[in-house]
Design a protein around this motif. Structure first.
Motif, PDB file in Angstrom:
ATOM      1  N   ASN A 291       0.837  -1.201   0.000  1.00 53.39           N
ATOM      2  CA  ASN A 291       0.000   0.000   0.000  1.00 53.39           C
ATOM      3  C   ASN A 291       0.875   1.256   0.000  1.00 53.39           C
ATOM      4  O   ASN A 291       1.691   1.453   0.889  1.00 53.39           O
ATOM      5  CB  ASN A 291      -0.879  -0.064   1.265  1.00 53.39           C
ATOM      6  CG  ASN A 291      -1.791   1.110   1.364  1.00 53.39           C
ATOM      7  OD1 ASN A 291      -2.262   1.625   0.348  1.00 53.39           O
ATOM      8  ND2 ASN A 291      -2.030   1.580   2.578  1.00 53.39           N
ATOM      9  N   LEU A 292       0.693   2.074  -1.046  1.00 48.41           N
ATOM     10  CA  LEU A 292       1.479   3.312  -1.145  1.00 48.41           C
ATOM     11  C   LEU A 292       0.728   4.432  -0.438  1.00 48.41           C
ATOM     12  O   LEU A 292      -0.478   4.589  -0.600  1.00 48.41           O
ATOM     13  CB  LEU A 292       1.655   3.687  -2.622  1.00 48.41           C
ATOM     14  CG  LEU A 292       2.365   5.010  -2.899  1.00 48.41           C
ATOM     15  CD1 LEU A 292       3.853   4.901  -2.607  1.00 48.41           C
ATOM     16  CD2 LEU A 292       2.142   5.450  -4.339  1.00 48.41           C
ATOM     17  N   ARG A 293       1.426   5.204   0.368  1.00 48.26           N
ATOM     18  CA  ARG A 293       0.777   6.343   1.021  1.00 48.26           C
ATOM     19  C   ARG A 293       1.742   7.512   1.087  1.00 48.26           C
ATOM     20  O   ARG A 293       2.941   7.363   0.826  1.00 48.26           O
ATOM     21  CB  ARG A 293       0.293   5.966   2.421  1.00 48.26           C
ATOM     22  CG  ARG A 293       1.413   5.558   3.358  1.00 48.26           C
ATOM     23  CD  ARG A 293       0.877   5.329   4.767  1.00 48.26           C
ATOM     24  NE  ARG A 293       1.818   4.627   5.616  1.00 48.26           N
ATOM     25  CZ  ARG A 293       2.748   5.229   6.325  1.00 48.26           C
ATOM     26  NH1 ARG A 293       2.895   6.540   6.267  1.00 48.26           N
ATOM     27  NH2 ARG A 293       3.571   4.537   7.095  1.00 48.26           N
ATOM     28  N   ARG A 294       1.179   8.691   1.437  1.00 50.85           N
ATOM     29  CA  ARG A 294       2.005   9.890   1.599  1.00 50.85           C
ATOM     30  C   ARG A 294       2.878   9.735   2.836  1.00 50.85           C
ATOM     31  O   ARG A 294       2.511   9.027   3.786  1.00 50.85           O
ATOM     32  CB  ARG A 294       1.106  11.105   1.825  1.00 50.85           C
ATOM     33  CG  ARG A 294       0.381  11.581   0.623  1.00 50.85           C
ATOM     34  CD  ARG A 294      -0.541  12.708   1.010  1.00 50.85           C
ATOM     35  NE  ARG A 294       0.190  13.937   1.315  1.00 50.85           N
ATOM     36  CZ  ARG A 294      -0.357  15.003   1.904  1.00 50.85           C
ATOM     37  NH1 ARG A 294      -1.613  14.978   2.281  1.00 50.85           N
ATOM     38  NH2 ARG A 294       0.353  16.084   2.126  1.00 50.85           N
ATOM     39  N   ALA A 295       3.995  10.442   2.836  1.00 46.46           N
ATOM     40  CA  ALA A 295       4.807  10.504   4.054  1.00 46.46           C
ATOM     41  C   ALA A 295       3.921  11.103   5.138  1.00 46.46           C
ATOM     42  O   ALA A 295       3.151  12.020   4.876  1.00 46.46           O
ATOM     43  CB  ALA A 295       6.008  11.398   3.811  1.00 46.46           C
ATOM     44  N   ARG A 296       3.998  10.565   6.348  1.00 46.19           N
ATOM     45  CA  ARG A 296       3.136  11.087   7.417  1.00 46.19           C
ATOM     46  C   ARG A 296       3.874  12.156   8.202  1.00 46.19           C
ATOM     47  O   ARG A 296       5.027  11.988   8.592  1.00 46.19           O
ATOM     48  CB  ARG A 296       2.718   9.947   8.346  1.00 46.19           C
ATOM     49  CG  ARG A 296       1.557   9.155   7.808  1.00 46.19           C
ATOM     50  CD  ARG A 296       0.566   8.734   8.900  1.00 46.19           C
ATOM     51  NE  ARG A 296       1.169   8.331  10.137  1.00 46.19           N
ATOM     52  CZ  ARG A 296       1.323   7.071  10.533  1.00 46.19           C
ATOM     53  NH1 ARG A 296       0.928   6.083   9.752  1.00 46.19           N
ATOM     54  NH2 ARG A 296       1.855   6.796  11.703  1.00 46.19           N
ATOM     55  N   LEU A 297       3.147  13.259   8.471  1.00 45.99           N
ATOM     56  CA  LEU A 297       3.767  14.372   9.176  1.00 45.99           C
ATOM     57  C   LEU A 297       4.248  13.955  10.569  1.00 45.99           C
ATOM     58  O   LEU A 297       5.323  14.346  10.992  1.00 45.99           O
ATOM     59  CB  LEU A 297       2.783  15.550   9.276  1.00 45.99           C
ATOM     60  CG  LEU A 297       3.270  16.746  10.082  1.00 45.99           C
ATOM     61  CD1 LEU A 297       4.585  17.299   9.543  1.00 45.99           C
ATOM     62  CD2 LEU A 297       2.220  17.846  10.103  1.00 45.99           C
ATOM     63  N   ASP A 298       3.459  13.128  11.265  1.00 45.36           N
ATOM     64  CA  ASP A 298       3.891  12.765  12.627  1.00 45.36           C
ATOM     65  C   ASP A 298       5.221  12.011  12.595  1.00 45.36           C
ATOM     66  O   ASP A 298       6.106  12.250  13.414  1.00 45.36           O
ATOM     67  CB  ASP A 298       2.803  11.973  13.369  1.00 45.36           C
ATOM     68  CG  ASP A 298       2.399  10.698  12.667  1.00 45.36           C
ATOM     69  OD1 ASP A 298       2.649  10.585  11.449  1.00 45.36           O
ATOM     70  OD2 ASP A 298       1.840   9.801  13.323  1.00 45.36           O
ATOM     71  N   GLU A 299       5.388  11.130  11.597  1.00 50.89           N
ATOM     72  CA  GLU A 299       6.655  10.386  11.500  1.00 50.89           C
ATOM     73  C   GLU A 299       7.811  11.342  11.187  1.00 50.89           C
ATOM     74  O   GLU A 299       8.875  11.273  11.793  1.00 50.89           O
ATOM     75  CB  GLU A 299       6.559   9.317  10.404  1.00 50.89           C
ATOM     76  CG  GLU A 299       5.589   8.192  10.761  1.00 50.89           C
ATOM     77  CD  GLU A 299       5.201   7.317   9.559  1.00 50.89           C
ATOM     78  OE1 GLU A 299       4.534   6.311   9.791  1.00 50.89           O
ATOM     79  OE2 GLU A 299       5.567   7.645   8.407  1.00 50.89           O
ATOM     80  N   ALA A 300       7.590  12.226  10.202  1.00 52.34           N
ATOM     81  CA  ALA A 300       8.656  13.158   9.807  1.00 52.34           C
ATOM     82  C   ALA A 300       8.980  14.121  10.950  1.00 52.34           C
ATOM     83  O   ALA A 300      10.147  14.408  11.230  1.00 52.34           O
ATOM     84  CB  ALA A 300       8.232  13.931   8.562  1.00 52.34           C
ATOM     85  N   TYR A 301       7.931  14.587  11.631  1.00 51.74           N
ATOM     86  CA  TYR A 301       8.112  15.539  12.742  1.00 51.74           C
ATOM     87  C   TYR A 301       8.943  14.892  13.858  1.00 51.74           C
ATOM     88  O   TYR A 301       9.912  15.450  14.339  1.00 51.74           O
ATOM     89  CB  TYR A 301       6.729  15.928  13.259  1.00 51.74           C
ATOM     90  CG  TYR A 301       6.715  16.897  14.425  1.00 51.74           C
ATOM     91  CD1 TYR A 301       6.538  18.250  14.218  1.00 51.74           C
ATOM     92  CD2 TYR A 301       6.851  16.440  15.743  1.00 51.74           C
ATOM     93  CE1 TYR A 301       6.502  19.141  15.284  1.00 51.74           C
ATOM     94  CE2 TYR A 301       6.826  17.325  16.809  1.00 51.74           C
ATOM     95  CZ  TYR A 301       6.648  18.668  16.577  1.00 51.74           C
ATOM     96  OH  TYR A 301       6.622  19.532  17.637  1.00 51.74           O
TER      97      TYR A 301
END
Ligand code: ATP
Length: 312
Positions: A291-301
């Motif tokens: 499943n392809l998804r957008r980078a998640r802000l919480d992970e990047a943050y």
């Protein structure tokens, strides 16, 4: 790109020897929804107060809709709306009366105000409750009344401080939809929030505050790329192989880590699903889901503040 509505250059604020904001540059274009993020004490509220001309900068300049908030406070207040964490309405007055009071302060004629208030209340779905005292409103209704005020005043820019804090999921969703409607109508919005899923769902760009500076300003995808992991995330469910070894050296793949739910999280610089499927099948793996998804802000943050912010 659309017109610049807000420009801050070298903005700094000191309280005695305490540095609240250490020098920030920020350029925001018409219609953008900007998320101001960062840990407690990073300087978001102080920045907002300087943008609004509510506190004087120790250094630097601010131009908002072509005006200086300190030199032309009334002109800026007319076009820039501010929704603080706790919106200050008179509890003993009704929603409609509160708006009529603000309309008078904003210099609207009685007729003009009446019409605009009715339209604004309808847009925030408060028509039915409009003639009840605000003291009986829930927090979500107060926030919506705050949005109605911005609409009634026809603000070009809105600055919202923690707009969804303390709201239940349904009220949060309703408020987010309203904020998006404002943005679609051409309003430029800056909002501070600690709720990263909220920010990701509505913001076009984010400014990450770190120790009084903006450490990053851009989209979530750009943040993920800056952190060296790529902005494509593929969740892979597979049996019979050790995915990290199968994908080691695979083109475009930047990391393969186990997720909590037993799947693998593959980060990449582009959509590598076809290559992944080939490599997995060649290695004899049983591919169950991908499943392809957008980078998640919480992970990047979290990664930013764990791995990069201290070095900044
Ligand atoms: N009036 C003041 N006097 C002295 N120090 C202040 C004042 N206002 C803010 N500060 C300090 O400036 C720094 C930045 O505060 P600010 O409130 O801008 O952070 P913030 O990012 O908005 O935090 P939060 O997420 O908690 O709202 C903090 O260290 C704070 O203690």
């Amino acid at each position: 790109m659309s017109a610049v509505v807000l420009e801050a250059r070298g903005l700094a604020k000191r309280y005695g020897s305490q540095v609240a904001v250490a020098g920030i540059d920020l350029i925001v274009h018409e219609g953008e929804v900007i998320g101001l993020l960062g840990p407690n004490g990073a300087g978001k509220t102080t920045t907002i107060l300087m943008l609004l001309g509510l506190t004087e900068a120790s250094e630097g300049t601010v131009t908002i809709l072509g005006k200086d908030p300190l030199r032309q406070p009334l002109a800026v207040k007319r076009e820039v709306g501010y929704l603080p964490d706790a919106v200050g309405f008179y509890d003993n007055m009704t929603g409609r009366e509160n708006l009529a009071y603000t309309a008078r302060l904003a210099g609207l004629s009685r007729e003009q105000a009446k019409e605009r208030i009715a339209v604004a209340l309808e847009r925030v779905r408060l028509t039915e409750a409009a003639d009840r005292p605000v003291g009986t409103y829930s927090r979500g209704m107060r926030q919506r009344l705050g949005i109605a005020e911005l609409l009634m005043r026809d603000c070009k820019v809105a600055i919202l401080d923690e707009p969804t804090s303390g709201l239940d999921p349904q009220s949060t969703q309703e408020l987010l939809e309203l904020i998006l409607e404002l943005s679609r109508g051409g309003m430029t919005i800056l909002l501070s929030s600690h709720m990263l899923d909220v920010v990701q769902s509505i913001c076009t760009r984010i400014a990450l505050f770190n120790k009084g500076r903006i450490g990053f300003f851009g989209t979530v995808e750009e943040l993920a790329e800056r952190l060296g992991r790529g902005s494509y995330v593929i969740d892979v469910e597979v049996e019979g192989i050790d995915l990290p070894s199968v994908l080691s050296g695979a083109n475009g793949v930047t990391s393969v880590v186990a997720s909590e739910n037993g799947t693998w999280q593959v980060e990449a610089v582009n959509d590598v699903r076809a290559e992944l499927a080939c490599l997995i099948v060649q290695a004899g793996g049983n591919l169950k889901n991908m499943n392809l998804r957008r980078a998640r802000l919480d992970e990047a943050y979290n990664r930013y503040f764990r791995e990069y912010a201290n070095a900044a």
